[in-house]
Design a protein around this motif. Sequence first.
Motif, short mmCIF file in Angstrom:
data_model
loop_
_atom_site.label_atom_id
_atom_site.label_comp_id
_atom_site.label_asym_id
_atom_site.label_seq_id
_atom_site.Cartn_x
_atom_site.Cartn_y
_atom_site.Cartn_z
N ARG A 1 3.93 1.67 -2.18
CA ARG A 1 3.59 2.79 -1.29
C ARG A 1 4.76 3.74 -1.10
N ASP A 2 5.96 3.19 -0.87
CA ASP A 2 7.08 4.02 -0.41
C ASP A 2 8.07 4.41 -1.51
N ASP A 3 8.21 3.59 -2.54
CA ASP A 3 9.25 3.83 -3.54
C ASP A 3 8.71 4.39 -4.86
N ILE A 4 7.40 4.40 -5.01
CA ILE A 4 6.78 4.99 -6.20
C ILE A 4 6.07 6.27 -5.75
N PHE A 5 6.46 7.40 -6.31
CA PHE A 5 5.87 8.67 -5.89
C PHE A 5 4.43 8.81 -6.38
N HIS A 6 3.59 9.43 -5.55
CA HIS A 6 2.30 9.89 -6.04
C HIS A 6 2.56 11.18 -6.80
N ARG B 1 -1.44 4.15 -2.06
CA ARG B 1 -1.36 5.51 -2.59
C ARG B 1 -0.04 6.20 -2.24
N GLY B 2 0.45 5.99 -1.02
CA GLY B 2 1.71 6.60 -0.61
C GLY B 2 1.51 7.58 0.52
#
Length: 198
Positions: free
Chosen positions: A51-56, A137-138
């Motif tokens: 959620r937080d470290d992989i960009f959408h 999703r982020g």
Amino acid sequence: MHPESTELTDYLKPCTYIDFQDIAIQQKADELCGSLSDEHEKIKAVFEFVRDDIFHSADIDSERVTRSASEVLQYREGICFAKSHLFAALLRSIGIPVGLCYQRLTKDTTPDAGYVLHGLNAVYLSDENRWVRLDARGNNAQVHTPFSLTEERLPWPARKELGETDYHIIYSSPPLPFVQAFEAYHNRKSDEFGITEL
């Protein structure tokens, strides 16, 4: 939610998109969960990482189309479907069954804007013998998704009055029509991009 397979082992297998046999996936899973013994804590650690470290990709206005979990991890970005592949791969690599789920949602606040297909996950909680949906999703200015295994906390609950739908099947791998559409395009910002996302 209804698993498409009654065999939990089907939700622990690798596939083209959930390629957890990749060494980088295994290393990241060990980094995130190696010191944890509680299953719920492992799920939380992986959820918060994806959620937080992989960009959408839409949030960073990227052209790149990542598909497999290893690609998402390598480039640190993906649309909702791709991020769901990474979430599944990381947890499957440590023996936690994870499936893929989909929603039909409006592009905007009314059906007039059309609809999109949104991808998320379902995780099997072995100590409670049940599935729970999670959406990594982020977060952004419009989206906030807290982690919860006790109640479903999705950013977009389906609104039936607007024609939105929760597809109730928990897939072990992406359905073929989705795979065909996903493979057809190589630029997310192209006018012809055939996968729309939230």
